[in-house]
Design an enzyme around this catalytic site. Structure first.
Site, PDB file in Angstrom:
ATOM      1  N   HIS A  62     -23.796  41.533  -6.753  1.00 29.53           N
ATOM      2  CA  HIS A  62     -24.233  42.513  -5.758  1.00 29.53           C
ATOM      3  C   HIS A  62     -24.839  43.759  -6.405  1.00 29.53           C
ATOM      4  O   HIS A  62     -25.507  44.557  -5.742  1.00 29.53           O
ATOM      5  CB  HIS A  62     -23.052  42.918  -4.873  1.00 29.53           C
ATOM      6  N   ASP A 283     -34.863  25.550   5.664  1.00 28.93           N
ATOM      7  CA  ASP A 283     -34.863  24.094   5.726  1.00 28.93           C
ATOM      8  C   ASP A 283     -35.251  23.580   4.350  1.00 28.93           C
ATOM      9  O   ASP A 283     -36.377  23.779   3.893  1.00 28.93           O
ATOM     10  CB  ASP A 283     -35.840  23.605   6.793  1.00 28.93           C
TER      11      ASP A 283
END
Length: 331
Positions: A62, A283
């Site tokens: 992070h 996808d």
């Protein structure tokens, strides 16, 4: 491969099967600082084949990226996997907004990045996903605004967060005079002047070490609107000046934030992620996702809340990590 584990085993139970889901994520237990002091990877990816589906899990440092940059990476990876010759949104790496400061890049003293002990989370923390439909969100927003005599001051997200905050305060059965706190990881791209481009690749999120706070009694008695107004003012306070003052101060005296360093961790909610991220547009050639779950990072004590977009347009999923007695009631 996860032998015998189906998609339904993950998304159907009332409580998230933590042991199973966490096993799908790489680099569990690795802290941001260990990527400097122990040369741990900045990014880990694990693809697990289920009985009837695929679970794609990423763990990323992070300190390097925020949620916006992470999902930029994930969405771009999905594009490339579908055969695209180039990604639709190229990352912006310019760090010019820090160029006026003499304190960047910052240098952390070695002592400050050495582990000072491992926090052991409560062993019985559970996770539950609450689904807010588009219609229910609209009702919450309308109620919050009506209670403060406004037409549109309180946003949909502020209404959801305030409802969650009040609900978990009620379910925890706290002392009425106890201060309860709300911490929020804040994206600051559009709050800086000039704003950072959406494609900026880096970490442009802050937790300023401040909290929205109220007494438990006031929070429950004053109604959704007043709590939402408190939330609204807290968020509005994140101005360009405040953000840059924080960066300047941190650059002079860099300090590593840990869960144990937070004085209010036992009576607080901490919210991360955003329903605005593109979760369901990905996808990889296997079809669109049907659900999102998160790994064990930053779940060292009860109160961690992770926001996702829901599958249906306009809906929001709230993944809440609390003790079982807190989660047993609906929010």
């Amino acid at each position: 491969m996860a032998d015998g584990v189906s998609v339904a085993d993950i998304i159907t139970p009332v409580y998230v099967p933590n042991e199973t889901v966490y096993s799908f994520f790489p680099l569990n237990g690795v802290t941001n600082c260990q990527c400097i002091s122990e040369a741990k990877p900045l990014l880990g990816v694990q693809v697990t084949e289920l009985v009837d589906g695929i679970f794609i899990a990423c763990t990323i440092n992070h300190s390097v990226v925020d949620g916006t940059s992470f999902w930029h990476f994930f969405n771009s990876w999905s594009e490339i996997s579908r055969g695209s010759d180039c990604i639709s949104k190229l990352p912006v790496l310019e760090r010019g907004f820090l160029s006026d400061s003499e304190y960047f890049p910052s240098r952390l003293p070695l002592w400050s990045i050495e582990p000072s002990g491992t926090h052991t989370p409560p062993p019985n923390l559970r996770q539950r996903v609450f689904h807010f439909t588009k219609e229910n969100i609209a009702k919450l927003k309308a109620k919050a605004n009506a209670e403060i005599g406004s037409t549109n001051k309180i946003s949909s997200l502020q209404a959801i967060l305030s409802h969650i905050w009040r609900s978990f305060t009620r379910n925890r059965s706290l002392d009425p005079d106890e201060e309860v706190h709300f911490m929020l990881g804040m994206g600051v791209r559009q709050r800086l002047q000039p704003p950072l481009p959406p494609e900026y690749f880096g970490n442009a999120a802050q937790v300023l070490g401040e909290f929205a706070s109220m007494k438990a009694r006031d929070q429950l008695e004053q109604g959704l609107g007043n709590v939402a107004l408190k939330m609204n003012k807290f968020i509005a306070a994140y101005t360009d000046e405040k953000i840059k003052n924080f960066l300047e101060s941190w650059g002079k005296n860099p300090e590593i934030l840990t869960w144990d360093s937070l004085p209010t961790k036992n009576n607080a909610c901490f919210v991360s992620s955003s329903p605005r991220f593109n979760f369901y547009g990905n996808d990889f050639g296997w079809g669109r996702p049907i659900a999102v779950r998160s790994g064990p990072a930053n779940k060292a004590a009860e109160g961690k809340i992770t926001l996702f977009a829901g599958v249906e347009e306009g809906s929001v999923d709230v993944e809440a990590c609390f003790l079982p007695e807190t989660l047993q009631d609906q929010i």
